[in-house]
Design a protein around this motif. Structure first.
Motif, PDB file in Angstrom:
ATOM      1  N   THR A   9       0.837  -1.195   0.000  1.00  0.00           N
ATOM      2  CA  THR A   9       0.000   0.000   0.000  1.00  0.00           C
ATOM      3  C   THR A   9       0.879   1.255   0.000  1.00  0.00           C
ATOM      4  O   THR A   9       2.009   1.233   0.474  1.00  0.00           O
ATOM      5  CB  THR A   9      -0.949   0.040   1.215  1.00  0.00           C
ATOM      6  OG1 THR A   9      -0.182   0.171   2.423  1.00  0.00           O
ATOM      7  CG2 THR A   9      -1.812  -1.213   1.274  1.00  0.00           C
ATOM      8  N   HIS A  33      -0.822  -0.407  -4.627  1.00  0.00           N
ATOM      9  CA  HIS A  33      -1.960   0.421  -4.235  1.00  0.00           C
ATOM     10  C   HIS A  33      -1.553   1.896  -4.227  1.00  0.00           C
ATOM     11  O   HIS A  33      -0.426   2.245  -3.879  1.00  0.00           O
ATOM     12  CB  HIS A  33      -2.448   0.054  -2.824  1.00  0.00           C
ATOM     13  CG  HIS A  33      -3.170   1.206  -2.168  1.00  0.00           C
ATOM     14  ND1 HIS A  33      -2.520   2.094  -1.314  1.00  0.00           N
ATOM     15  CD2 HIS A  33      -4.444   1.660  -2.271  1.00  0.00           C
ATOM     16  CE1 HIS A  33      -3.369   3.026  -0.921  1.00  0.00           C
ATOM     17  NE2 HIS A  33      -4.546   2.789  -1.472  1.00  0.00           N
ATOM     18  N   LEU A  63      -7.341   5.325   1.486  1.00  0.00           N
ATOM     19  CA  LEU A  63      -7.407   4.592   2.749  1.00  0.00           C
ATOM     20  C   LEU A  63      -7.995   5.426   3.882  1.00  0.00           C
ATOM     21  O   LEU A  63      -8.223   4.889   4.969  1.00  0.00           O
ATOM     22  CB  LEU A  63      -6.022   4.074   3.139  1.00  0.00           C
ATOM     23  CG  LEU A  63      -5.360   3.109   2.147  1.00  0.00           C
ATOM     24  CD1 LEU A  63      -4.137   2.459   2.782  1.00  0.00           C
ATOM     25  CD2 LEU A  63      -6.325   2.059   1.627  1.00  0.00           C
ATOM     26  N   VAL A  69     -11.603   1.041   1.419  1.00  0.00           N
ATOM     27  CA  VAL A  69     -10.711  -0.034   1.885  1.00  0.00           C
ATOM     28  C   VAL A  69     -11.395  -1.392   1.707  1.00  0.00           C
ATOM     29  O   VAL A  69     -10.823  -2.328   1.131  1.00  0.00           O
ATOM     30  CB  VAL A  69     -10.321   0.174   3.360  1.00  0.00           C
ATOM     31  CG1 VAL A  69      -9.531  -1.035   3.880  1.00  0.00           C
ATOM     32  CG2 VAL A  69      -9.515   1.451   3.528  1.00  0.00           C
ATOM     33  N   HIS A  70     -12.625  -1.501   2.189  1.00  0.00           N
ATOM     34  CA  HIS A  70     -13.352  -2.766   2.071  1.00  0.00           C
ATOM     35  C   HIS A  70     -13.594  -3.121   0.606  1.00  0.00           C
ATOM     36  O   HIS A  70     -13.484  -4.295   0.216  1.00  0.00           O
ATOM     37  CB  HIS A  70     -14.692  -2.672   2.804  1.00  0.00           C
ATOM     38  CG  HIS A  70     -14.573  -2.542   4.291  1.00  0.00           C
ATOM     39  ND1 HIS A  70     -13.810  -3.399   5.062  1.00  0.00           N
ATOM     40  CD2 HIS A  70     -15.131  -1.651   5.171  1.00  0.00           C
ATOM     41  CE1 HIS A  70     -13.894  -3.041   6.336  1.00  0.00           C
ATOM     42  NE2 HIS A  70     -14.687  -1.988   6.424  1.00  0.00           N
ATOM     43  N   ALA A  73     -10.379  -4.466  -0.965  1.00  0.00           N
ATOM     44  CA  ALA A  73     -10.128  -5.839  -0.523  1.00  0.00           C
ATOM     45  C   ALA A  73     -11.022  -6.820  -1.263  1.00  0.00           C
ATOM     46  O   ALA A  73     -10.584  -7.911  -1.659  1.00  0.00           O
ATOM     47  CB  ALA A  73     -10.346  -5.947   0.984  1.00  0.00           C
ATOM     48  N   ASN A  88       1.738  -3.204   4.708  1.00  0.00           N
ATOM     49  CA  ASN A  88       0.906  -2.039   5.020  1.00  0.00           C
ATOM     50  C   ASN A  88       1.834  -0.856   5.237  1.00  0.00           C
ATOM     51  O   ASN A  88       2.310  -0.607   6.344  1.00  0.00           O
ATOM     52  CB  ASN A  88       0.055  -2.316   6.257  1.00  0.00           C
ATOM     53  CG  ASN A  88      -1.105  -3.247   5.957  1.00  0.00           C
ATOM     54  OD1 ASN A  88      -1.879  -3.012   5.031  1.00  0.00           O
ATOM     55  ND2 ASN A  88      -1.231  -4.318   6.734  1.00  0.00           N
ATOM     56  N   LEU A 122      -7.995  -3.737   6.146  1.00  0.00           N
ATOM     57  CA  LEU A 122      -7.544  -4.368   4.908  1.00  0.00           C
ATOM     58  C   LEU A 122      -6.993  -5.761   5.176  1.00  0.00           C
ATOM     59  O   LEU A 122      -7.326  -6.727   4.462  1.00  0.00           O
ATOM     60  CB  LEU A 122      -6.470  -3.492   4.252  1.00  0.00           C
ATOM     61  CG  LEU A 122      -5.872  -4.029   2.947  1.00  0.00           C
ATOM     62  CD1 LEU A 122      -6.932  -4.146   1.864  1.00  0.00           C
ATOM     63  CD2 LEU A 122      -4.717  -3.137   2.479  1.00  0.00           C
ATOM     64  N   THR A 123      -6.163  -5.875   6.190  1.00  0.00           N
ATOM     65  CA  THR A 123      -5.590  -7.186   6.526  1.00  0.00           C
ATOM     66  C   THR A 123      -6.681  -8.178   6.896  1.00  0.00           C
ATOM     67  O   THR A 123      -6.684  -9.325   6.419  1.00  0.00           O
ATOM     68  CB  THR A 123      -4.586  -7.051   7.677  1.00  0.00           C
ATOM     69  OG1 THR A 123      -3.582  -6.091   7.331  1.00  0.00           O
ATOM     70  CG2 THR A 123      -3.923  -8.385   7.974  1.00  0.00           C
ATOM     71  N   ASP A 125      -9.805  -8.162   6.011  1.00  0.00           N
ATOM     72  CA  ASP A 125     -10.590  -8.495   4.831  1.00  0.00           C
ATOM     73  C   ASP A 125      -9.851  -9.457   3.900  1.00  0.00           C
ATOM     74  O   ASP A 125     -10.483 -10.228   3.168  1.00  0.00           O
ATOM     75  CB  ASP A 125     -10.953  -7.232   4.054  1.00  0.00           C
ATOM     76  CG  ASP A 125     -12.049  -6.414   4.715  1.00  0.00           C
ATOM     77  OD1 ASP A 125     -12.604  -6.864   5.739  1.00  0.00           O
ATOM     78  OD2 ASP A 125     -12.346  -5.311   4.208  1.00  0.00           O
TER      79      ASP A 125
END
Length: 270
Positions: A9, A33, A63, A69-70, A73, A88, A122-123, A125
């Motif tokens: 990211t 990203h 972000l 973010v969701h 993902a 990240n 993010l992680t 998801d």
């Protein structure tokens, strides 16, 4: 020491761009990203030119907006067959107006949202993809700048200062690293955090009025080590100061504080 597929990211500038070019030069698949399409495409072109053996794909999202973010993902889970590395790295630094309190799209303090809530969401998801691709590694780019979280004023509505907000958000990231590593024990997914280098030559450092003392390459080396070094394959739930397994702020080892933080975090990221 190659990963099959790594997501980074915040790749359009600073250490994120340097990480993208370093990993691209090693081949494999690199997912980049950013939040600015033109800048993201420019870095992707550089990454593709770094090796004939690299595949590069891009993902656009801000972000500071958890909805984005969701959604990102979800796009990654739908499009990518593997993900065995996640860095990240994206960050909201101190900024050029340190006394101006900024908010995320959801109304949360901007640095807490961008530096803690977003990478954690993010992680979380992406865990189905990470665990299916295990062994996999998550590397959270934190900072030696850490300050205890005041749970009576998590969003810093009193006595706001952006560097204070940044330091609290980075401690939150480290605390979440420890909690997530414990949750993922036995899955083959490791989670670690690090301070990559001191005052790197980045826009964020200069915007706050600080003088850079190291290049971004100094931060790339310890970050990539956590991602790829075979000797660290089983290392998880740790904080590193560059290459050294080091103690974080004392609040990171307060089990009750970590539980309070994670209860709040799960309430906010939905």
């Amino acid at each position: 020491m190659n990963q099959r597929t790594t997501l980074i990211t915040g790749t359009t500038q600073g250490m994120g761009r340097a990480l993208a070019l370093d990993l691209a030069s090693r081949g494999g698949t690199v997912l980049l990203h950013g939040r600015n399409r033109a800048r993201l495409d420019a870095v992707a072109a550089e990454a593709r030119a770094a090796s004939a053996d690299v595949t590069v794909r891009t993902y656009l999202a801000d972000l500071a907006d958890l909805d984005q973010v969701h959604a990102m993902a979800e796009r990654i889970r739908a499009a990518e067959p593997y993900l065995d590395g996640l860095i990240n790295n994206a960050v909201a630094g101190g900024g050029s107006h340190p006394l101006t309190r900024e908010l995320s799209r959801q109304g949360y303090e901007l640095r807490f949202a961008t530096n803690h809530l977003a990478p954690y969401a993010l992680t979380r998801d992406l865990l189905p993809l990470l665990t299916a691709s295990a062994p996999a590694r998550v590397v959270n780019v934190a900072s030696m700048g850490q300050e205890a979280i005041d749970f009576d004023d998590v969003m810093l509505e009193r006595d706001y200062e952006s560097l204070r907000a940044y330091c609290r958000s980075k401690l939150a990231m480290i605390m979440a690293t420890f909690e997530l590593a414990a949750d993922l024990e036995g899955t083959g997914v490791t989670v670690n955090a690090l301070h990559p280098a001191h005052l790197m030559d980045t826009d964020g450092v200069r915007a706050y009025g600080l003088t850079p003392v190291t290049g971004t390459d100094e931060g790339v080396r310890p970050t990539v080590r956590l991602l790829l070094d075979p000797e660290l394959a089983a290392t998880t739930g740790r904080y590193f100061d560059r290459f050294t397994d080091a103690p974080a702020h004392e609040q990171a080892y307060d089990a009750e504080a970590r539980k309070r933080l994670m209860r709040l975090t799960h309430e906010l990221i939905v």
